[in-house]
Design a protein around this motif. Sequence first.
Motif, PDB file in Angstrom:
ATOM      1  N   GLY A   1       0.793  -1.223   0.000  1.00 26.20           N
ATOM      2  CA  GLY A   1       0.000   0.000   0.000  1.00 26.20           C
ATOM      3  C   GLY A   1       0.824   1.271   0.000  1.00 26.20           C
ATOM      4  O   GLY A   1       0.305   2.349   0.309  1.00 26.20           O
ATOM      5  N   ARG A   2       2.099   1.188  -0.393  1.00 28.70           N
ATOM      6  CA  ARG A   2       2.956   2.372  -0.374  1.00 28.70           C
ATOM      7  C   ARG A   2       2.429   3.457  -1.327  1.00 28.70           C
ATOM      8  O   ARG A   2       2.337   4.626  -0.965  1.00 28.70           O
ATOM      9  N   THR A   3       2.102   3.066  -2.565  1.00 34.01           N
ATOM     10  CA  THR A   3       1.615   4.039  -3.546  1.00 34.01           C
ATOM     11  C   THR A   3       0.299   4.656  -3.101  1.00 34.01           C
ATOM     12  O   THR A   3       0.072   5.860  -3.274  1.00 34.01           O
TER      13      THR A   3
ATOM     14  N   VAL B   1       1.137   8.205 -11.653  1.00 32.86           N
ATOM     15  CA  VAL B   1       1.251   8.939 -12.918  1.00 32.86           C
ATOM     16  C   VAL B   1      -0.120   9.377 -13.416  1.00 32.86           C
ATOM     17  O   VAL B   1      -0.260  10.435 -14.045  1.00 32.86           O
ATOM     18  N   SER B   2      -1.153   8.592 -13.111  1.00 31.20           N
ATOM     19  CA  SER B   2      -2.496   8.913 -13.590  1.00 31.20           C
ATOM     20  C   SER B   2      -3.210   9.943 -12.719  1.00 31.20           C
ATOM     21  O   SER B   2      -4.294  10.413 -13.074  1.00 31.20           O
ATOM     22  N   VAL B   3      -2.620  10.294 -11.566  1.00 33.07           N
ATOM     23  CA  VAL B   3      -3.210  11.340 -10.731  1.00 33.07           C
ATOM     24  C   VAL B   3      -3.040  12.676 -11.450  1.00 33.07           C
ATOM     25  O   VAL B   3      -1.929  13.021 -11.872  1.00 33.07           O
ATOM     26  N   PRO B   4      -4.108  13.457 -11.621  1.00 34.72           N
ATOM     27  CA  PRO B   4      -3.997  14.690 -12.414  1.00 34.72           C
ATOM     28  C   PRO B   4      -3.297  15.823 -11.673  1.00 34.72           C
ATOM     29  O   PRO B   4      -3.083  15.769 -10.460  1.00 34.72           O
ATOM     30  N   ASP B   5      -2.931  16.839 -12.453  1.00 37.50           N
ATOM     31  CA  ASP B   5      -2.484  18.141 -11.947  1.00 37.50           C
ATOM     32  C   ASP B   5      -1.072  18.155 -11.374  1.00 37.50           C
ATOM     33  O   ASP B   5      -0.756  19.003 -10.530  1.00 37.50           O
ATOM     34  N   TRP B   6      -0.186  17.242 -11.806  1.00 37.01           N
ATOM     35  CA  TRP B   6       1.210  17.377 -11.418  1.00 37.01           C
ATOM     36  C   TRP B   6       1.816  18.564 -12.163  1.00 37.01           C
ATOM     37  O   TRP B   6       1.561  18.757 -13.348  1.00 37.01           O
ATOM     38  N   THR B   7       2.639  19.336 -11.496  1.00 30.51           N
ATOM     39  CA  THR B   7       3.357  20.414 -12.175  1.00 30.51           C
ATOM     40  C   THR B   7       4.350  19.834 -13.170  1.00 30.51           C
ATOM     41  O   THR B   7       4.450  20.296 -14.314  1.00 30.51           O
ATOM     42  N   ARG B   8       5.092  18.806 -12.735  1.00 27.24           N
ATOM     43  CA  ARG B   8       5.987  18.068 -13.623  1.00 27.24           C
ATOM     44  C   ARG B   8       6.036  16.616 -13.176  1.00 27.24           C
ATOM     45  O   ARG B   8       5.993  16.322 -11.968  1.00 27.24           O
ATOM     46  N   THR B   9       6.148  15.743 -14.143  1.00 22.85           N
ATOM     47  CA  THR B   9       6.242  14.314 -13.870  1.00 22.85           C
ATOM     48  C   THR B   9       7.459  13.750 -14.570  1.00 22.85           C
ATOM     49  O   THR B   9       7.689  14.029 -15.756  1.00 22.85           O
ATOM     50  N   ALA B  10       8.240  12.946 -13.844  1.00 22.14           N
ATOM     51  CA  ALA B  10       9.401  12.280 -14.425  1.00 22.14           C
ATOM     52  C   ALA B  10       9.220  10.777 -14.288  1.00 22.14           C
ATOM     53  O   ALA B  10       9.007  10.279 -13.190  1.00 22.14           O
ATOM     54  N   THR B  11       9.279  10.067 -15.412  1.00 23.29           N
ATOM     55  CA  THR B  11       9.160   8.609 -15.391  1.00 23.29           C
ATOM     56  C   THR B  11      10.429   8.005 -15.980  1.00 23.29           C
ATOM     57  O   THR B  11      10.937   8.479 -17.000  1.00 23.29           O
ATOM     58  N   GLY B  12      10.942   6.973 -15.321  1.00 27.91           N
ATOM     59  CA  GLY B  12      12.186   6.358 -15.760  1.00 27.91           C
ATOM     60  C   GLY B  12      13.369   6.943 -15.003  1.00 27.91           C
ATOM     61  O   GLY B  12      13.322   8.063 -14.487  1.00 27.91           O
TER      62      GLY B  12
ATOM     63  N   ARG C   1       4.943  26.859  -2.070  1.00 27.22           N
ATOM     64  CA  ARG C   1       5.426  25.596  -1.519  1.00 27.22           C
ATOM     65  C   ARG C   1       5.511  24.553  -2.628  1.00 27.22           C
ATOM     66  O   ARG C   1       4.719  24.561  -3.583  1.00 27.22           O
ATOM     67  N   ARG C   2       6.457  23.646  -2.472  1.00 25.96           N
ATOM     68  CA  ARG C   2       6.648  22.574  -3.441  1.00 25.96           C
ATOM     69  C   ARG C   2       6.492  21.232  -2.744  1.00 25.96           C
ATOM     70  O   ARG C   2       7.012  21.025  -1.642  1.00 25.96           O
ATOM     71  N   LEU C   3       5.792  20.340  -3.403  1.00 27.15           N
ATOM     72  CA  LEU C   3       5.636  18.967  -2.931  1.00 27.15           C
ATOM     73  C   LEU C   3       6.360  18.055  -3.909  1.00 27.15           C
ATOM     74  O   LEU C   3       6.061  18.042  -5.103  1.00 27.15           O
ATOM     75  N   VAL C   4       7.316  17.292  -3.401  1.00 26.87           N
ATOM     76  CA  VAL C   4       8.058  16.325  -4.214  1.00 26.87           C
ATOM     77  C   VAL C   4       7.690  14.931  -3.730  1.00 26.87           C
ATOM     78  O   VAL C   4       7.890  14.591  -2.557  1.00 26.87           O
ATOM     79  N   VAL C   5       7.135  14.118  -4.614  1.00 24.98           N
ATOM     80  CA  VAL C   5       6.709  12.763  -4.294  1.00 24.98           C
ATOM     81  C   VAL C   5       7.597  11.782  -5.046  1.00 24.98           C
ATOM     82  O   VAL C   5       7.751  11.887  -6.269  1.00 24.98           O
ATOM     83  N   VAL C   6       8.172  10.838  -4.322  1.00 26.17           N
ATOM     84  CA  VAL C   6       9.067   9.843  -4.919  1.00 26.17           C
ATOM     85  C   VAL C   6       8.491   8.455  -4.639  1.00 26.17           C
ATOM     86  O   VAL C   6       8.425   8.023  -3.485  1.00 26.17           O
ATOM     87  N   ASP C   7       8.069   7.771  -5.676  1.00 28.21           N
ATOM     88  CA  ASP C   7       7.625   6.387  -5.532  1.00 28.21           C
ATOM     89  C   ASP C   7       8.765   5.463  -5.969  1.00 28.21           C
ATOM     90  O   ASP C   7       9.571   5.814  -6.833  1.00 28.21           O
ATOM     91  N   ASP C   8       8.841   4.286  -5.321  1.00 24.69           N
ATOM     92  CA  ASP C   8       9.917   3.332  -5.621  1.00 24.69           C
ATOM     93  C   ASP C   8      11.285   4.000  -5.493  1.00 24.69           C
ATOM     94  O   ASP C   8      12.148   3.886  -6.375  1.00 24.69           O
TER      95      ASP C   8
ATOM     96  N   LEU D   1       8.426  11.887  -9.045  1.00 21.06           N
ATOM     97  CA  LEU D   1       9.553  11.104  -9.539  1.00 21.06           C
ATOM     98  C   LEU D   1       9.138   9.639  -9.487  1.00 21.06           C
ATOM     99  O   LEU D   1       8.906   9.094  -8.400  1.00 21.06           O
ATOM    100  N   ALA D   2       9.027   9.016 -10.649  1.00 26.24           N
ATOM    101  CA  ALA D   2       8.541   7.634 -10.743  1.00 26.24           C
ATOM    102  C   ALA D   2       9.491   6.812 -11.601  1.00 26.24           C
ATOM    103  O   ALA D   2       9.293   6.706 -12.816  1.00 26.24           O
ATOM    104  N   PRO D   3      10.517   6.229 -11.011  1.00 29.06           N
ATOM    105  CA  PRO D   3      11.452   5.431 -11.808  1.00 29.06           C
ATOM    106  C   PRO D   3      10.832   4.153 -12.369  1.00 29.06           C
ATOM    107  O   PRO D   3      11.320   3.607 -13.352  1.00 29.06           O
ATOM    108  N   ARG D   4       9.754   3.673 -11.745  1.00 27.27           N
ATOM    109  CA  ARG D   4       9.043   2.496 -12.243  1.00 27.27           C
ATOM    110  C   ARG D   4       7.588   2.855 -12.481  1.00 27.27           C
ATOM    111  O   ARG D   4       7.127   3.925 -12.082  1.00 27.27           O
ATOM    112  N   ARG D   5       6.858   1.942 -13.112  1.00 23.90           N
ATOM    113  CA  ARG D   5       5.449   2.174 -13.386  1.00 23.90           C
ATOM    114  C   ARG D   5       4.686   2.304 -12.065  1.00 23.90           C
ATOM    115  O   ARG D   5       4.859   1.513 -11.139  1.00 23.90           O
ATOM    116  N   THR D   6       3.825   3.316 -11.968  1.00 20.83           N
ATOM    117  CA  THR D   6       3.057   3.559 -10.749  1.00 20.83           C
ATOM    118  C   THR D   6       1.737   4.224 -11.088  1.00 20.83           C
ATOM    119  O   THR D   6       1.641   4.997 -12.060  1.00 20.83           O
ATOM    120  N   ALA D   7       0.733   3.943 -10.273  1.00 20.69           N
ATOM    121  CA  ALA D   7      -0.578   4.551 -10.482  1.00 20.69           C
ATOM    122  C   ALA D   7      -0.563   6.049 -10.220  1.00 20.69           C
ATOM    123  O   ALA D   7      -1.483   6.764 -10.629  1.00 20.69           O
TER     124      ALA D   7
END
Length: 301
Positions: free
Chosen positions: A127-129, A159-170, A194-201, A151-157
């Motif tokens: 349930g981390r994601t 990415v489908s959440v809307p309204d990211w300012t920037r998304t990095a995959t890989g 304020r900035r929110l940085v989310v890192v999965d995996d 920041l999503a180095p691997r596939r993650t749900a």
Amino acid sequence: MLRMADADEYASLGLPMSVAGASLPPGRGFCDGTEAQVAILDADPTGAGQSEAVTRLAERLREHSAEPPPAVSVLGDRVDRAALRDTRLRAGSAVAAVGRSGISYRTAVVDLDDSPVFGVFGPDRSGRTTALTTLANGLRGSVPDLRTYLLAPRRTALVSVPDWTRTATGLDACAALATALADALAERTAAGPRRLVVVDDGDELTDGPAATALATLVRRGRDTGVVLLCAVQTHVAHRSFGGWVTDLRKAKHGLLLRPEVDVDGDLFGLRLPQKASRRFPVGRGYLVTRGDIDYVHVATD
């Protein structure tokens, strides 16, 4: 402490050896150093006799009660984020509901104003994601003009959440975005948006340029209005002896999902409660806030 089988056991629990010679019938023992006898509800001291006495007492009390007794609360395997309410959740603050407490049965919140670095640790499919999604959506709803980065180095749900300012995959894209965010810290002050940085995996980003940049975000983000949410596999976190994952652990602010209670407390330098009655389905774990431990189930949208 009731009658012990060995005299040395009294001393190991703080009582003088002389109490070993005391006559201790069933139910007799010591409470805070004072000899005490456990009370019973009926002359029959057996378990069945006491159970029947409790039943008779309940029937008598029910006859004199205007309202039925409150139901015993049970922590469900699904908690809806929309149903969570708490006075600590207020507009303009970086305080987000993460789920429901299995101790108080109130809303469990994460205060990212007070401690803006938060780690989510757990094995695969724990349930981390989901935890990251719940916290990110909660912050979006309370912090005005929040800039959000994934920041999503691997596939993650996520990415489908809307309204990211920037998304990095890989891996390469994550390294580039993390480096850009770290470089921007030198030009920022806490007065800006304020900035929110989310890192999965995050366990995929423990070396190279991304690791260096994330270390900067963990150490200096507080001074520049950056909130950092990172998910890392538990076994990787246990093996980290330096770098940004170690710094993430040192914050002692995070969520341990589906924990191994004998060992996972070491991630935060504490001992987890060992209660046989506690279950750990997906999304269930311990919320740690600077040594305080709560048993929670993560909410979902």
